[in-house]
Write a protein that holds these residues in place. Structure first.
Motif, mmCIF file in Angstrom:
data_model
loop_
_atom_site.group_PDB
_atom_site.id
_atom_site.type_symbol
_atom_site.label_atom_id
_atom_site.label_comp_id
_atom_site.label_asym_id
_atom_site.label_seq_id
_atom_site.Cartn_x
_atom_site.Cartn_y
_atom_site.Cartn_z
ATOM 1 N N THR A 1 -79.462 -69.098 49.580
ATOM 2 C CA THR A 1 -79.741 -70.432 49.024
ATOM 3 C C THR A 1 -80.999 -70.374 48.156
ATOM 4 O OG1 THR A 1 -78.763 -71.541 50.929
ATOM 5 C CG2 THR A 1 -80.246 -72.852 49.588
ATOM 6 N N LEU B 1 -81.764 -74.961 34.740
ATOM 7 C CA LEU B 1 -81.980 -76.355 34.344
ATOM 8 C C LEU B 1 -83.317 -76.528 33.617
ATOM 9 C CD1 LEU B 1 -80.682 -78.267 37.520
ATOM 10 C CD2 LEU B 1 -79.524 -77.966 35.337
ATOM 11 N N LEU B 2 -84.358 -75.856 34.132
ATOM 12 C CA LEU B 2 -85.677 -76.010 33.497
ATOM 13 C C LEU B 2 -85.695 -75.386 32.099
ATOM 14 C CD1 LEU B 2 -88.261 -75.481 36.388
ATOM 15 C CD2 LEU B 2 -87.408 -77.594 35.385
ATOM 16 N N GLY C 1 -73.226 -77.553 52.994
ATOM 17 C CA GLY C 1 -73.264 -76.956 51.659
ATOM 18 C C GLY C 1 -73.839 -77.919 50.628
ATOM 19 N N VAL D 1 -90.872 -72.174 28.426
ATOM 20 C CA VAL D 1 -91.203 -72.181 29.848
ATOM 21 C C VAL D 1 -91.337 -70.748 30.382
ATOM 22 C CG1 VAL D 1 -88.862 -72.217 30.819
ATOM 23 C CG2 VAL D 1 -90.689 -73.423 31.989
ATOM 24 N N GLY E 1 -80.677 -70.883 44.398
ATOM 25 C CA GLY E 1 -81.435 -72.099 44.087
ATOM 26 C C GLY E 1 -82.420 -71.864 42.958
ATOM 27 N N ILE F 1 -74.079 -72.022 46.268
ATOM 28 C CA ILE F 1 -74.903 -72.674 47.300
ATOM 29 C C ILE F 1 -74.027 -73.571 48.179
ATOM 30 C CG2 ILE F 1 -76.720 -74.413 47.668
ATOM 31 C CD1 ILE F 1 -78.015 -73.297 45.046
ATOM 32 N N VAL F 2 -73.096 -74.287 47.564
ATOM 33 C CA VAL F 2 -72.288 -75.263 48.314
ATOM 34 C C VAL F 2 -71.166 -74.572 49.096
ATOM 35 C CG1 VAL F 2 -70.751 -77.263 48.107
ATOM 36 C CG2 VAL F 2 -72.798 -77.133 46.701
ATOM 37 N N VAL F 3 -70.469 -73.666 48.427
ATOM 38 C CA VAL F 3 -69.223 -73.132 48.991
ATOM 39 C C VAL F 3 -69.317 -71.672 49.431
ATOM 40 C CG1 VAL F 3 -66.770 -72.754 48.512
ATOM 41 C CG2 VAL F 3 -67.928 -74.700 47.475
ATOM 42 N N LEU G 1 -80.478 -71.683 39.803
ATOM 43 C CA LEU G 1 -80.035 -73.020 39.380
ATOM 44 C C LEU G 1 -81.187 -73.791 38.739
ATOM 45 C CD1 LEU G 1 -78.198 -75.517 39.319
ATOM 46 C CD2 LEU G 1 -78.675 -75.886 41.727
ATOM 47 N N ILE G 2 -82.324 -73.842 39.441
ATOM 48 C CA ILE G 2 -83.462 -74.609 38.913
ATOM 49 C C ILE G 2 -83.975 -73.979 37.615
ATOM 50 C CG2 ILE G 2 -85.832 -75.347 39.373
ATOM 51 C CD1 ILE G 2 -85.088 -75.531 42.330
ATOM 52 N N VAL H 1 -82.118 -77.955 47.199
ATOM 53 C CA VAL H 1 -82.515 -77.103 46.071
ATOM 54 C C VAL H 1 -82.906 -77.965 44.866
ATOM 55 C CG1 VAL H 1 -81.589 -75.524 44.322
ATOM 56 C CG2 VAL H 1 -81.245 -75.034 46.735
ATOM 57 N N ALA I 1 -74.755 -73.362 41.712
ATOM 58 C CA ALA I 1 -74.549 -74.532 42.582
ATOM 59 C C ALA I 1 -73.301 -74.335 43.442
ATOM 60 C CB ALA I 1 -74.417 -75.794 41.737
ATOM 61 N N LEU J 1 -77.507 -77.949 48.465
ATOM 62 C CA LEU J 1 -77.624 -78.175 47.027
ATOM 63 C C LEU J 1 -78.641 -79.284 46.737
ATOM 64 C CD1 LEU J 1 -76.640 -77.549 44.154
ATOM 65 C CD2 LEU J 1 -74.825 -79.219 44.484
ATOM 66 N N ILE K 1 -84.051 -77.888 29.889
ATOM 67 C CA ILE K 1 -84.862 -79.092 29.661
ATOM 68 C C ILE K 1 -86.147 -78.777 28.882
ATOM 69 C CG2 ILE K 1 -86.290 -80.807 30.866
ATOM 70 C CD1 ILE K 1 -84.138 -80.880 33.054
ATOM 71 N N LEU K 2 -86.845 -77.714 29.267
ATOM 72 C CA LEU K 2 -88.162 -77.449 28.666
ATOM 73 C C LEU K 2 -88.123 -76.422 27.535
ATOM 74 C CD1 LEU K 2 -90.267 -77.330 31.966
ATOM 75 C CD2 LEU K 2 -90.159 -79.209 30.335
#
Lengths: 201, 290
Positions: free
Chosen positions: A38, A49-50, B235, A58, A42, A22-24, A45-46, B242, A19, B239, A53-54
């Motif tokens: 990205t 998280l998945l 930025g 998964v 991205g 992606i932002v900075v 990141l996803i 995404v 993250a 995020l 969570i799963l």
């Protein structure tokens, strides 16, 4: 396999680093590398998280092979676009066609070894670009030494992809338990290498 | 002192701390999203008034629904259903907290107070007392009341109701079904036994899953649209895109490959997405990306 608290923490840190990047981390680049990085971070990141969570189950999804292709392809596309201008269009075409080839050979039942060959070729080329390009640039003094960490990250992503691919192919190099045990740490180390490498470049 | 601490420990489950915390976070995000210079007294007042009003309305809901909670397996251990806190005691506590919260909000700013009051009114009177036992569409009012804290925060910061505030309210409104409808599927038998009409019991599971998926996507669109109107930096926008993509993927999976794990995964991810969005909206005006 049940996920431990340490696994969750490592995956969360991976997600936070992705993250951050992606932002900075990619703000000053041109449009295509921004999009490519990205997508790569991205997906990381996803995915983190998945998995939190799963759970590790998964990773048994057939979609994992396709999604796992996106990371090296988009990262290598960003690197080539940024640092090897003569290859820009050619590599972009390779990345798009490569992804489509993996997608088609995974979605439609194609007999024989073609799906594996396509996957190995696309992963192999993208992985080599991520591994070699930063190191070459550092050796030619076109980038700061820290940029070589991106190459190390490329080696780690190759290792992770190899372990998971053989596992999914039913010929695991390590046992499933062992692979899942090292996976969160491997993902964090790989992401750290990428983020630090881009920062130090 | 020991007695008081014991009572507070007993009261804590009455206010559903995770839910109250998330709604409070939306209120704070609504306030900080305006990018104004933060006045500490006003900020503390915002947190206190919202905490009191949200806690008060949650307790009043629990008080009114104690008969349903007794029947349902998921909720029969709640303090009122289990009898660890008396009904009169809960009613008094809920009323006192609600009145204190609304009173403080009105003193701080009348329009802000009105929005806080609207949230409590929609939640307790319209949603819980009037509609919850009559129609499954009551969740729309539950959603609107859930969107009031973020609108209240925004109103307190800028002094008026603007397009961003309405979009943020709609984002929470569309997020609420992922919470309520997922629970109504997971605890289908409980709700049926309690006689509470739900989407799964009225329209079936497939339709409910589609509604959850669509509402999650709409929530993401509202957050994205509000972020653009606010002028969130590129930025942070990346995020949010995404994170919204993850929401889209899970929503798609909920409809095409339904399973309890995926459904509950979407519920958890949507909550995480909402929390991350709130953090982004809160910090983005105060952080400059180099």
């Amino acid at each position: 396999m049940k996920m431990t608290m340490l696994d969750r923490v490592l995956l969360l840190l991976t997600g936070l680093l992705a993250a951050y990047q992606i932002v900075v981390g990619i703000n000053d680049l041109s449009t295509l590398p921004i999009i490519a990085y990205t997508i790569a971070f991205g997906v990381l990141l996803i995915a983190s998280l998945l998995i939190i969570i799963l759970g590790f189950d998964v990773l048994d999804s057939p979609a994992v092979v396709i999604v796992a292709t996106i990371i090296p392809l988009s990262l290598s596309t960003g690197l080539v676009w940024e640092h090897v201008p003569p290859w820009q269009t050619g590599y972009l075409v390779f990345a798009i066609l490569g992804f489509l080839a993996v997608l088609i050979t995974r979605i439609f039942p194609i007999p024989g070894r073609l799906p594996t060959i396509v996957l190995a070729f696309v992963h192999g080329v993208a992985g080599l670009v991520i591994f070699i390009l930063p190191i070459v640039m550092v050796l030619q003094e076109q980038a700061a030494p820290g940029f070589a960490l991106v190459g190390l990250g490329g080696a780690l992503i190759g290792l992770g992809g190899l372990l998971l691919s053989f596992l999914r192919a039913g010929k695991p190099i390590l046992s499933r338990e062992r692979i899942l045990k090292i996976l969160p740490g491997l993902l964090l180390l790989m992401t750290t290498c990428f983020v630090a490498g881009f920062y130090l470049a | 002192m020991k007695h008081l601490a014991a009572r507070v420990r007993l009261y804590l489950p009455l206010i559903k701390t995770p839910q109250t915390g998330l709604l409070l976070a939306t209120g704070v995000a609504g306030y900080l999203s305006a990018g104004i210079k933060v006045d500490l007294i006003t900020f503390m007042g915002l947190i206190l008034s919202l905490f009191l009003a949200i806690s008060g309305s949650t307790i009043l809901n629990m008080w009114y629904d104690h008969d349903i909670d007794t029947v349902m397996n998921r909720t029969h251990n709640r303090p009122l259903a289990a009898g660890t806190v008396g009904l009169q005691e809960a009613l008094k506590l809920g009323l006192v907290l609600s009145l204190l919260g609304i009173g403080l909000a009105i003193v701080m700013d009348p329009l802000y107070g009105l929005v806080v009051f609207a949230g409590l009114f929609f939640d307790v009177i319209i949603y819980t007392i009037w509609l919850k036992r009559k129609t499954c569409w009551s969740i729309v009012w539950g959603g609107i009341s859930g969107g009031m804290p973020i609108l209240a925060g925004r109103v307190l910061a800028i002094g008026t109701i603007d397009a961003v505030g309405i979009l943020l309210t709609m984002a929470v409104l569309f997020w609420i079904p992922t919470h309520i409808l997922t629970f109504s599927m997971r605890y289908y038998d409980d709700y049926k036994a309690a006689g509470v009409p739900t989407f799964p019991s009225t329209y079936g599971f497939a339709f409910t899953r589609t509604v959850i998926a669509l509402s999650a996507i709409l929530a993401a669109i509202c957050i994205g649209w509000a972020s653009v109107l606010i002028g969130v930096e590129a930025g942070f926008l990346r995020l949010l895109v995404v994170l919204a993509t993850g929401l889209l993927v899970l929503s798609f999976a909920t409809v095409t490959r339904p399973s309890e794990r995926v459904n509950f995964g979407l519920f958890k991810y949507a909550s995480l997405y909402m929390l991350c969005s709130m953090v982004v909206l809160s910090i983005q005006p105060y952080v400059t990306i180099a």
